[in-house]
Design an enzyme around this catalytic site. Structure first.
Site, PDB file in Angstrom:
ATOM      1  N   TYR A 230      -2.643  -0.779  10.533  1.00  0.00           N
ATOM      2  CA  TYR A 230      -2.665  -1.113   9.102  1.00  0.00           C
ATOM      3  C   TYR A 230      -1.372  -0.655   8.426  1.00  0.00           C
ATOM      4  CZ  TYR A 230      -4.114  -1.055   4.192  1.00  0.00           C
ATOM      5  OH  TYR A 230      -4.195  -1.257   2.841  1.00  0.00           O
TER       6      TYR A 230
ATOM      7  N   SER B  96       0.848  -1.192   0.000  1.00  0.00           N
ATOM      8  CA  SER B  96       0.000   0.000   0.000  1.00  0.00           C
ATOM      9  C   SER B  96       0.880   1.237   0.000  1.00  0.00           C
ATOM     10  CB  SER B  96      -0.895   0.005   1.240  1.00  0.00           C
ATOM     11  OG  SER B  96      -1.536   1.263   1.416  1.00  0.00           O
TER      12      SER B  96
END
Length: 684
Positions: free
Chosen positions: A574, A561
């Site tokens: 995350y 990501s």
């Protein structure tokens, strides 16, 4: 509009081809003769409709038929230069074609056009080939069928065989067909129904005779040390051997595999005669063109440890390659004024590997070809059983096998094959692939020719997503809790058993909880790290073992990501686990590089459309964090980028395609941003 005669032929072909007792996949051919009005002269013209080259009877359609003018085709007899030059006649078939479209005429067209019968079937039934490969096949044919079926000594398919069968029919008015030595059967009739009935009568009569008069133990006694393992033990051992065997079958060219532990295979492998019969090889041209002339047979007992089996398989592989190369060198022609040079050797690796107690591994350029190769060798086992039950199995000679295997006409057929897609022959394992980014990746890889395993926590969704990609020759769905080591290994084992190996791993499974530091619990932290950091580690570790053992290189892709480098608000757990994944890419690129395995990562921006993560609450949380409506979150992400364009799952799939395709073969340890340009996430 389909001519009624052609429509009747297609229906008959589909019925005959639907039953494997009648003929193998893509084996045999059928024909019908009839009339149609010539659009040029307005006069009736007699035509031959015949299954064309490369088609399959069970799925035959009008486009798979070749249509020829019978008057022109029969005139070829007047220019036939003799058996030494019979291959030249195939090119002449094109000058007999009627109309446009349709399939190319096959080498067997002469059998159909020259025989004086309105309808002709040429099939490869196990019972018929069993008689055809028996040492005393001619006597058996007479004994079993009387005057209704005539023995034809082995002759390679071609124009001369068509002339031979036409002459036999003319001389034997009571005959309804032939047993073709070493090959199969041909039957005929005045009507389509009669031809079909005659074909089935030959097949059924032959099988009944074998059943009623054959030896009780055609393969000899069962060897206890080579007896089948229990079902679960067989599967475990097959998975443990799969990567090694795929590497053996792929030394010259990467292959996809298929595994079966069919009881008939296990019985054969446990029998006393298995080593001798396997060494004799197959006989029917359709069989050995798919299976090579003989298999590789492991000569260790069923209970032998896996490490010893692996070592022995590698020794046998070297011997197999030497033996096949000697076979090629012995029979290949270097060329002369009257004889063209043989095509180059097409590889010396086995396509069938037999492991007593476990089963059969078969290989091909794709899953369908691999599966069909296994079906053909099962046909060969059935043939050997029937021949040994009645007599002695006696296949055609190696010289004749070579003349078929390296036939110029077969080489031409191979050259007409379409260019393979970029990922053909590659086996991909994609986690979290039932929706969103993972599903888009699986879809793209399947479209580019890969075999795909859709792995997801939800088995039903994984199987449904796989079904959308095609049948099980294209994709399968498996359950995979990536945070559980045993579950991950089971999913990798399922991949090895389904497709023979693994080449491409995509660590995509993920989830996210959008919370600031003080609201993030230990449970939140552990859950996200278990799925993404630990999960990626477990999947990469289990896959790497197979990748290394295969020796074929491979690709591991991490869907990380932009958050792995971008300090976004309220997502400490995350972003931290994504940073963990990003560094795994660098570490594994270094460690696996010596095995030819490339490891790369992709850093997407928030992908809202179709995302399971966003639909499960992450979207609502991120929308609240940024002060926008959840339905506008994708637009919000787009507007903060340089390109002002939303990132969708297909954009990430495109990046996976490029990284694992033929263009970036020297790239490893790289992270590719797929974020429409987020300056704060630029890699430094």
């Amino acid at each position: 509009m389909t001519n009624p005669t052609a429509a009747e032929l297609i229906a008959r072909s589909n019925r005959l081809g639907a039953d494997p007792k009648n003929t193998n996949y893509a084996g045999g051919n059928t024909s019908a003769k009839g009339t149609e009005t010539d659009p040029v002269t307005g006069e009736p013209v007699e035509l031959l409709w015949v299954k064309g080259s490369g088609g399959d009877l069970g799925t035959l359609k009008e486009s798979g038929l070749a249509v020829l003018r019978l008057d022109r085709f029969r005139s070829l007899v007047n220019v036939y230069p003799g058996v030494d030059r019979e291959d030249e006649m195939v090119a002449a078939f094109d000058y007999c074609l009627h109309g446009k479209g349709g399939a190319a005429p096959s080498i067997d067209t002469a059998m159909h056009g020259l025989v004086d019968a309105a309808h002709v079937d040429h099939l490869h039934p196990d019972s018929g080939i069993a008689i055809a490969t028996s040492k005393d096949g001619a006597k058996l044919t007479k004994k079993i069928f009387g005057d209704k079926v005539v023995w034809v000594p082995w002759r390679r398919p071609g124009f001369q065989l068509g002339l031979d069968i036409a002459a036999i029919k003319a001389k034997n008015p009571a005959a309804i067909g032939c047993i073709l030595g070493g090959h199969g059967i041909t039957a005929w009739g005045d009507t389509s129904e009669e031809a079909e009935a005659n074909s089935l009568w030959i097949i059924q009569t032959g099988q009944t005779y074998i059943d009623e008069h054959g030896k009780a133990l055609p393969f000899g006694k069962q060897r206890k040390k080579f007896a089948p393992l229990e079902a679960d033990e067989r599967r475990v051992k097959a998975a443990a051997l799969a990567a090694t065997i795929r590497g053996i079958a792929s030394q010259d060219k990467p292959m996809v595999g298929h595994f079966t532990d069919d009881p008939r295979v296990l019985e054969f492998l446990a029998s006393a005669k298995a080593p001798k019969l396997a060494a004799l090889g197959t006989s029917c041209p359709d069989h050995f063109l798919r299976t090579k002339v003989k298999p590789l047979l492991l000569d260790l007992p069923s209970e032998a440890p896996v490490d010893k089996q692996i070592a022995r398989l590698k020794e046998l592989h070297e011997a197999y390659r030497a033996d096949y190369t000697a076979y090629y060198d012995k029979h290949a022609s270097t060329g002369s004024a009257t004889e063209p040079a043989s095509p180059a050797i097409r590889g010396a690796d086995p396509l069938i590997v037999l492991v007593p107690g476990v089963g059969m591994f078969s290989y091909g350029a794709n899953k369908q070809t691999a599966r069909v190769a296994g079906e053909f060798y099962l046909n060969a086992i059935n043939v050997m059983r029937g021949a040994e039950a009645l007599s002695t199995y006696t296949p055609i000679s190696d010289a004749e096998k070579f003349n078929i295997e390296y036939w110029a006409l077969e080489e031409a057929k191979l050259q007409r094959m379409p260019k393979p897609k970029t990922h053909q022959g590659r086996i991909a394992f994609v986690t979290g692939a039932a929706s969103g980014i993972g599903k888009a990746i699986a879809t793209r890889l399947a479209a580019e020719g890969a075999c795909v395993v859709v792995a997801d926590l939800d088995l039903a969704k994984a199987q449904a997503a796989a079904a959308e990609l095609g049948g099980t020759d294209v994709a399968i769905g498996v359950a995979a809790n990536v945070a559980d080591a045993d579950g991950v290994q089971a999913a990798i084992d399922a991949t090895l058993l389904a497709f023979g190996g693994i080449d491409l791993v995509v660590n995509n499974a993920g989830l996210s909880l959008s919370k600031p530091l003080l609201e993030t619990t230990e449970k939140d932290w552990d859950l996200q790290h278990d799925v993404m950091a630990k999960g990626s580690f477990l999947v990469s570790k289990a896959a790497a073992k197979a990748l290394i053992e295969q020796g074929l290189g491979g690709d591991v892709i991490y869907i990380s990501s932009k958050n792995s480098v971008f300090a976004g608000p309220n997502n400490i757990a995350y972003s931290a686990t994504k940073a963990d994944q990003a560094h795994q890419v660098r570490l594994l690129a270094v460690e696996l590089g010596e095995y030819g395995v490339r490891v790369n990562g992709i850093n997407p921006d928030g992908v809202v459309r179709g995302s399971g993560i966003f639909a499960a609450g992450w979207g609502a949380n991120r929308a609240a964090t940024y002060g926008v409506e959840e339905k506008d979150l994708g637009k919000y992400y787009a507007q903060r980028t340089i390109l002002k364009r939303e990132v969708v799952p297909e954009n990430v799939a495109d990046a996976v395609y490029v990284l694992t395709g033929p263009e970036l073969t020297r790239t490893t340890g790289l992270h590719i941003p797929v974020d429409s340009g987020v300056a704060a996430a630029f890699l430094r």
